[in-house]
Design a protein around this motif. Structure first.
Motif, PDB file in Angstrom:
ATOM      1  N   TYR A  25      41.167  44.734  45.602  1.00  0.00           N
ATOM      2  CA  TYR A  25      40.849  45.283  44.286  1.00  0.00           C
ATOM      3  C   TYR A  25      40.589  46.784  44.387  1.00  0.00           C
ATOM      4  CZ  TYR A  25      40.023  40.465  42.727  1.00  0.00           C
ATOM      5  OH  TYR A  25      40.155  39.132  42.417  1.00  0.00           O
TER       6      TYR A  25
ATOM      7  N   LEU B  99      36.623  38.056  36.013  1.00  0.00           N
ATOM      8  CA  LEU B  99      37.821  38.718  35.507  1.00  0.00           C
ATOM      9  C   LEU B  99      39.080  37.885  35.685  1.00  0.00           C
ATOM     10  CD1 LEU B  99      37.107  42.335  36.775  1.00  0.00           C
ATOM     11  CD2 LEU B  99      36.768  41.419  34.476  1.00  0.00           C
ATOM     12  N   SER B 100      39.161  37.091  36.770  1.00  0.00           N
ATOM     13  CA  SER B 100      40.333  36.234  37.043  1.00  0.00           C
ATOM     14  C   SER B 100      41.641  37.013  36.915  1.00  0.00           C
ATOM     15  CB  SER B 100      40.340  35.020  36.106  1.00  0.00           C
ATOM     16  OG  SER B 100      39.221  34.198  36.337  1.00  0.00           O
ATOM     17  N   LEU B 101      41.720  38.146  37.618  1.00  0.00           N
ATOM     18  CA  LEU B 101      42.897  39.001  37.532  1.00  0.00           C
ATOM     19  C   LEU B 101      44.034  38.461  38.385  1.00  0.00           C
ATOM     20  CD1 LEU B 101      41.185  42.505  37.841  1.00  0.00           C
ATOM     21  CD2 LEU B 101      41.855  41.316  35.750  1.00  0.00           C
ATOM     22  N   THR B 102      45.246  38.870  38.043  1.00  0.00           N
ATOM     23  CA  THR B 102      46.426  38.661  38.878  1.00  0.00           C
ATOM     24  C   THR B 102      46.992  40.047  39.203  1.00  0.00           C
ATOM     25  OG1 THR B 102      48.033  38.627  37.077  1.00  0.00           O
ATOM     26  CG2 THR B 102      46.897  36.548  37.589  1.00  0.00           C
TER      27      THR B 102
ATOM     28  N   ALA C 229      49.599  41.262  38.371  1.00  0.00           N
ATOM     29  CA  ALA C 229      50.318  41.796  37.209  1.00  0.00           C
ATOM     30  C   ALA C 229      49.370  42.205  36.082  1.00  0.00           C
ATOM     31  CB  ALA C 229      51.309  40.757  36.695  1.00  0.00           C
ATOM     32  N   SER C 230      48.077  41.912  36.229  1.00  0.00           N
ATOM     33  CA  SER C 230      47.127  42.218  35.168  1.00  0.00           C
ATOM     34  C   SER C 230      46.883  43.718  35.067  1.00  0.00           C
ATOM     35  CB  SER C 230      45.785  41.522  35.435  1.00  0.00           C
ATOM     36  OG  SER C 230      45.922  40.119  35.483  1.00  0.00           O
ATOM     37  N   PRO C 231      46.709  44.225  33.854  1.00  0.00           N
ATOM     38  CA  PRO C 231      46.335  45.640  33.719  1.00  0.00           C
ATOM     39  C   PRO C 231      44.895  45.848  34.174  1.00  0.00           C
ATOM     40  CG  PRO C 231      46.245  44.544  31.588  1.00  0.00           C
ATOM     41  CD  PRO C 231      46.817  43.546  32.550  1.00  0.00           C
TER      42      PRO C 231
ATOM     43  N   THR D 277      41.056  46.562  39.061  1.00  0.00           N
ATOM     44  CA  THR D 277      42.481  46.277  39.142  1.00  0.00           C
ATOM     45  C   THR D 277      42.746  45.493  40.425  1.00  0.00           C
ATOM     46  OG1 THR D 277      42.989  48.378  38.044  1.00  0.00           O
ATOM     47  CG2 THR D 277      44.803  47.261  39.161  1.00  0.00           C
TER      48      THR D 277
ATOM     49  N   THR E 171      41.135  46.255  34.036  1.00  0.00           N
ATOM     50  CA  THR E 171      40.214  45.624  33.095  1.00  0.00           C
ATOM     51  C   THR E 171      38.857  46.303  33.172  1.00  0.00           C
ATOM     52  OG1 THR E 171      41.361  43.503  33.311  1.00  0.00           O
ATOM     53  CG2 THR E 171      39.129  43.457  32.424  1.00  0.00           C
TER      54      THR E 171
END
Length: 204
Positions: free
Chosen positions: A165, A115-118, A120-122, A146, A124
């Motif tokens: 997360y 996913l490589s989320l940050t 600020a990411s919505p 999230t 997923t």
């Protein structure tokens, strides 16, 4: 190369399920995780061998539990072959999913990498094929991930970045927290890091 031991328990009633002795490391084409699992009494209970590419996609997965075996990879979605204890009735299956999951901590690291989320990411959403113990039965499920926060913690070996997360099961709405640092799970439902011989590896 992180090497250590996780304790596994039932996330609902906390019944001990055993331990997972692991080592993992990034490589030229991604990341690999290898482990041996034991029962609460210390008997062998299976193994996990997972390799993902730089984008977190599973390029090879091999699971053993008792006499059952699964070999799988990302191919036309995800594809796997599950072999029964007699070895006579291997079945190949395919599903339009993003990756695999199961009780091993390896799958949480791999999903986070995929996913490589940050922060600020919505949220997923993704579809996973779960291999459930004790016979590695496949089940397709949908989750939402999230990244709530990313914090640096001071240690004797320098700052350690911890990601928290929130994972939601979309069929039930149940939510739980997963804490990762690099390629090591600090805590998650049914998982506790009991021993770590070397610092976790950081993904580029």
């Amino acid at each position: 190369m992180p090497r250590g031991r996780y304790s596994l328990h039932d996330p609902h009633d906390h019944t001990p399920l055993g331990e997972e002795h692991f080592h993992c490391a990034p490589g030229p084409s991604g990341w690999r995780y290898v482990s041996q699992r034991t029962t609460p009494s210390g008997d062998p209970a299976g193994s996990v061998d997972l390799a993902i590419d730089d984008h977190g996609r599973p390029i090879r997965l091999e699971l053993h539990a008792g006499d059952w075996q699964v070999r799988a990879a990302a191919l036309n979605g995800v594809t796997w072959v599950r072999t029964d204890p007699t070895g006579e009735h291997a079945e190949e299956n395919n599903a339009p999913a993003h990756a695999f999951t199961g009780t091993s901590p390896a799958f949480l690291v791999a999903t986070a990498r995929l996913l490589s989320l940050t922060p600020a990411s919505p949220a997923t959403r993704l579809r996973l094929v779960a291999f459930t113990d004790p016979v590695l039965a496949p089940r397709t499920l949908d989750q939402s991930w999230t990244l709530l926060k990313r914090e640096a913690h001071a240690t004797d070996n320098g700052p350690l970045t911890v990601d928290e997360y929130q994972v939601t099961a979309l069929d039930t709405g149940e939510q739980h927290a997963v804490h990762l640092t690099g390629d090591v799970v600090l805590s998650a439902p049914g998982i506790e890091l009991e021993h770590l011989e070397s610092p976790p590896s950081a993904f580029a």
